[in-house]
Motif scaffolding. Structure first.
Motif, PDB file in Angstrom:
ATOM      1  N   ALA A  69       6.062   5.357   2.584  1.00 14.26           N
ATOM      2  CA  ALA A  69       5.698   6.227   3.714  1.00 14.26           C
ATOM      3  C   ALA A  69       4.243   6.071   4.133  1.00 14.26           C
ATOM      4  O   ALA A  69       3.949   5.828   5.307  1.00 14.26           O
ATOM      5  N   THR A  70       3.314   6.210   3.223  1.00 14.53           N
ATOM      6  CA  THR A  70       1.906   6.146   3.601  1.00 14.53           C
ATOM      7  C   THR A  70       1.463   4.742   3.997  1.00 14.53           C
ATOM      8  O   THR A  70       0.681   4.615   4.945  1.00 14.53           O
ATOM      9  N   PRO A  71       1.925   3.667   3.344  1.00 15.09           N
ATOM     10  CA  PRO A  71       1.583   2.346   3.891  1.00 15.09           C
ATOM     11  C   PRO A  71       2.078   2.157   5.326  1.00 15.09           C
ATOM     12  O   PRO A  71       1.402   1.513   6.135  1.00 15.09           O
ATOM     13  N   ILE A  72       3.222   2.745   5.666  1.00  9.28           N
ATOM     14  CA  ILE A  72       3.696   2.675   7.047  1.00  9.28           C
ATOM     15  C   ILE A  72       2.770   3.479   7.968  1.00  9.28           C
ATOM     16  O   ILE A  72       2.464   3.052   9.083  1.00  9.28           O
ATOM     17  N   LEU A  73       2.284   4.639   7.498  1.00  7.36           N
ATOM     18  CA  LEU A  73       1.323   5.410   8.288  1.00  7.36           C
ATOM     19  C   LEU A  73       0.061   4.604   8.552  1.00  7.36           C
ATOM     20  O   LEU A  73      -0.477   4.617   9.663  1.00  7.36           O
ATOM     21  N   HIS A  74      -0.446   3.913   7.524  1.00  3.74           N
ATOM     22  CA  HIS A  74      -1.636   3.075   7.722  1.00  3.74           C
ATOM     23  C   HIS A  74      -1.356   1.978   8.753  1.00  3.74           C
ATOM     24  O   HIS A  74      -2.207   1.675   9.590  1.00  3.74           O
ATOM     25  N   ALA A  75      -0.185   1.372   8.692  1.00  5.57           N
ATOM     26  CA  ALA A  75       0.164   0.316   9.652  1.00  5.57           C
ATOM     27  C   ALA A  75       0.272   0.882  11.070  1.00  5.57           C
ATOM     28  O   ALA A  75      -0.141   0.226  12.029  1.00  5.57           O
ATOM     29  N   ILE A  76       0.802   2.092  11.207  1.00  2.00           N
ATOM     30  CA  ILE A  76       0.882   2.727  12.520  1.00  2.00           C
ATOM     31  C   ILE A  76      -0.513   2.938  13.101  1.00  2.00           C
ATOM     32  O   ILE A  76      -0.727   2.796  14.305  1.00  2.00           O
ATOM     33  N   HIS A  77      -1.481   3.255  12.242  1.00  2.00           N
ATOM     34  CA  HIS A  77      -2.855   3.477  12.682  1.00  2.00           C
ATOM     35  C   HIS A  77      -3.670   2.182  12.722  1.00  2.00           C
ATOM     36  O   HIS A  77      -4.905   2.224  12.776  1.00  2.00           O
ATOM     37  N   VAL A  84      -1.786  -2.506   2.939  1.00  2.00           N
ATOM     38  CA  VAL A  84      -1.488  -3.367   1.785  1.00  2.00           C
ATOM     39  C   VAL A  84      -2.092  -2.777   0.514  1.00  2.00           C
ATOM     40  O   VAL A  84      -1.438  -2.730  -0.535  1.00  2.00           O
ATOM     41  N   GLY A  85      -3.326  -2.291   0.591  1.00  2.00           N
ATOM     42  CA  GLY A  85      -3.961  -1.683  -0.581  1.00  2.00           C
ATOM     43  C   GLY A  85      -3.222  -0.457  -1.071  1.00  2.00           C
ATOM     44  O   GLY A  85      -3.035  -0.258  -2.278  1.00  2.00           O
ATOM     45  N   SER A  86      -2.789   0.372  -0.144  1.00  2.00           N
ATOM     46  CA  SER A  86      -2.037   1.564  -0.522  1.00  2.00           C
ATOM     47  C   SER A  86      -0.704   1.193  -1.162  1.00  2.00           C
ATOM     48  O   SER A  86      -0.295   1.805  -2.150  1.00  2.00           O
ATOM     49  N   LEU A  87      -0.033   0.183  -0.616  1.00  2.00           N
ATOM     50  CA  LEU A  87       1.240  -0.251  -1.189  1.00  2.00           C
ATOM     51  C   LEU A  87       1.049  -0.762  -2.612  1.00  2.00           C
ATOM     52  O   LEU A  87       1.825  -0.422  -3.516  1.00  2.00           O
ATOM     53  N   LEU A  88       0.008  -1.552  -2.837  1.00  2.39           N
ATOM     54  CA  LEU A  88      -0.250  -2.058  -4.193  1.00  2.39           C
ATOM     55  C   LEU A  88      -0.590  -0.929  -5.164  1.00  2.39           C
ATOM     56  O   LEU A  88      -0.112  -0.915  -6.302  1.00  2.39           O
ATOM     57  N   MET A  89      -1.412   0.023  -4.710  1.00  3.27           N
ATOM     58  CA  MET A  89      -1.751   1.164  -5.573  1.00  3.27           C
ATOM     59  C   MET A  89      -0.515   1.995  -5.895  1.00  3.27           C
ATOM     60  O   MET A  89      -0.336   2.431  -7.023  1.00  3.27           O
ATOM     61  N   ARG A  90       0.316   2.223  -4.913  1.00  6.37           N
ATOM     62  CA  ARG A  90       1.502   3.044  -5.106  1.00  6.37           C
ATOM     63  C   ARG A  90       2.524   2.383  -6.014  1.00  6.37           C
ATOM     64  O   ARG A  90       3.357   3.052  -6.599  1.00  6.37           O
ATOM     65  N   PHE A  91       2.462   1.100  -6.105  1.00 13.24           N
ATOM     66  CA  PHE A  91       3.375   0.399  -7.002  1.00 13.24           C
ATOM     67  C   PHE A  91       2.831   0.345  -8.428  1.00 13.24           C
ATOM     68  O   PHE A  91       3.569   0.524  -9.389  1.00 13.24           O
ATOM     69  N   VAL A 142      -6.219   9.752   0.422  1.00 16.59           N
ATOM     70  CA  VAL A 142      -6.803  10.773   1.285  1.00 16.59           C
ATOM     71  C   VAL A 142      -8.322  10.650   1.330  1.00 16.59           C
ATOM     72  O   VAL A 142      -8.934  10.782   2.395  1.00 16.59           O
ATOM     73  N   ALA A 143      -8.943  10.368   0.204  1.00 17.24           N
ATOM     74  CA  ALA A 143     -10.402  10.325   0.151  1.00 17.24           C
ATOM     75  C   ALA A 143     -10.990   9.085   0.815  1.00 17.24           C
ATOM     76  O   ALA A 143     -12.054   9.165   1.436  1.00 17.24           O
ATOM     77  N   PHE A 144     -10.333   7.944   0.704  1.00 14.03           N
ATOM     78  CA  PHE A 144     -10.968   6.703   1.138  1.00 14.03           C
ATOM     79  C   PHE A 144     -10.233   5.927   2.229  1.00 14.03           C
ATOM     80  O   PHE A 144     -10.874   5.221   3.006  1.00 14.03           O
ATOM     81  N   LEU A 145      -8.922   5.988   2.291  1.00 12.43           N
ATOM     82  CA  LEU A 145      -8.193   5.086   3.178  1.00 12.43           C
ATOM     83  C   LEU A 145      -7.712   5.711   4.486  1.00 12.43           C
ATOM     84  O   LEU A 145      -7.515   4.995   5.464  1.00 12.43           O
ATOM     85  N   ALA A 146      -7.508   6.996   4.528  1.00  8.78           N
ATOM     86  CA  ALA A 146      -6.885   7.633   5.698  1.00  8.78           C
ATOM     87  C   ALA A 146      -7.915   8.054   6.734  1.00  8.78           C
ATOM     88  O   ALA A 146      -7.930   9.190   7.200  1.00  8.78           O
ATOM     89  N   ARG A 147      -8.768   7.123   7.132  1.00  9.32           N
ATOM     90  CA  ARG A 147      -9.755   7.398   8.175  1.00  9.32           C
ATOM     91  C   ARG A 147     -10.118   6.085   8.850  1.00  9.32           C
ATOM     92  O   ARG A 147      -9.962   5.013   8.274  1.00  9.32           O
ATOM     93  N   LYS A 148     -10.600   6.190  10.092  1.00 12.38           N
ATOM     94  CA  LYS A 148     -10.967   4.992  10.836  1.00 12.38           C
ATOM     95  C   LYS A 148     -11.968   5.365  11.914  1.00 12.38           C
ATOM     96  O   LYS A 148     -12.158   6.535  12.245  1.00 12.38           O
ATOM     97  N   TRP A 149     -12.634   4.354  12.443  1.00 17.94           N
ATOM     98  CA  TRP A 149     -13.567   4.530  13.548  1.00 17.94           C
ATOM     99  C   TRP A 149     -12.881   4.113  14.840  1.00 17.94           C
ATOM    100  O   TRP A 149     -12.199   3.105  14.887  1.00 17.94           O
ATOM    101  N   GLU A 150     -13.082   4.881  15.885  1.00 19.78           N
ATOM    102  CA  GLU A 150     -12.554   4.558  17.202  1.00 19.78           C
ATOM    103  C   GLU A 150     -13.661   4.712  18.231  1.00 19.78           C
ATOM    104  O   GLU A 150     -14.564   5.528  18.070  1.00 19.78           O
ATOM    105  N   LEU A 151     -13.580   3.914  19.280  1.00 19.36           N
ATOM    106  CA  LEU A 151     -14.478   4.081  20.415  1.00 19.36           C
ATOM    107  C   LEU A 151     -13.837   5.052  21.394  1.00 19.36           C
ATOM    108  O   LEU A 151     -12.707   4.859  21.825  1.00 19.36           O
ATOM    109  N   ARG A 152     -14.540   6.103  21.693  1.00 22.88           N
ATOM    110  CA  ARG A 152     -14.054   7.086  22.657  1.00 22.88           C
ATOM    111  C   ARG A 152     -15.012   7.087  23.843  1.00 22.88           C
ATOM    112  O   ARG A 152     -16.229   7.118  23.666  1.00 22.88           O
TER     113      ARG A 152
END
Length: 175
Positions: A69-77, A84-91, A142-152
């Motif tokens: 689920a969360t690796p798919i969320l990262h791919a959506i974003h 890929v990092g989340s998938l490896l950690m989750r495994f 949550v602490a490190f991977l679920a964030r990104k920079w965007e130009l607004r």
């Protein structure tokens, strides 16, 4: 003649300017941590219910959802490396918990010839190790991977206001 040279240089500089260097845009940190917490929390609960009731299909469904689920969320974003990092950690991290969990259990099997002595305690410790690994992966995500920079783009509008003592002219917007 000088004016033509200056205008040509300015036109060349304007053409070379990168598109991302828009002066009316700013970088904003965007997080999707709540999405990760909701997905992981629901799937951790499903896995826990399956483990507590000894229902293997429910537990495996929760683990499979947690794995994907969360690796798919990262791919959506559009964060492929985080996906890929989340998938490896989750495994790997829950597997480490499953292997390490039984090592923290002391059984009262000293001198007991039964080869199955203490297996219930080890199975429970294995389940707890998997759950602890799942929680740890969620915290890292949550602490490190679920964030990104965007130009607004900035919304700047010219404003002219007529008042009793005269007219006020300026710009209004959000910065």
């Amino acid at each position: 003649m000088r004016i033509l040279v200056v205008l040509a240089v300015l036109a060349l500089l304007a053409a070379v300017r990168p598109a991302a260097a828009d002066p009316l845009a700013k970088r904003v940190r965007v997080t999707y941590r709540l999405e990760v917490v909701i997905a992981d929390g629901a799937l951790l609960a499903i896995t826990g219910i399956g483990a507590a009731t000894d229902s293997e299909p429910v537990a495996y469904a929760g683990l499979t959802g947690f794995l994907l689920a969360t690796p798919i969320l990262h791919a959506i974003h559009n964060k492929r490396k985080s996906s890929v990092g989340s998938l490896l950690m989750r495994f790997t991290i829950p597997l480490v918990g499953a292997v390490a969990g039984p090592n923290f259990v002391s059984t009262q099997c000293g001198g007991n010839p039964d080869p199955n002595c203490g297996e219930d305690e080890k199975t429970t410790a294995r389940k707890i190790g998997i759950g602890a690994g799942m929680l740890f992966v969620t915290l890292i995500d949550v602490a490190f991977l679920a964030r990104k920079w965007e130009l607004r783009s900035l919304q700047i509008l010219p404003v002219a206001t007529r008042m009793a003592w005269g007219t006020s002219v300026g710009f209004a917007g959000s910065f």
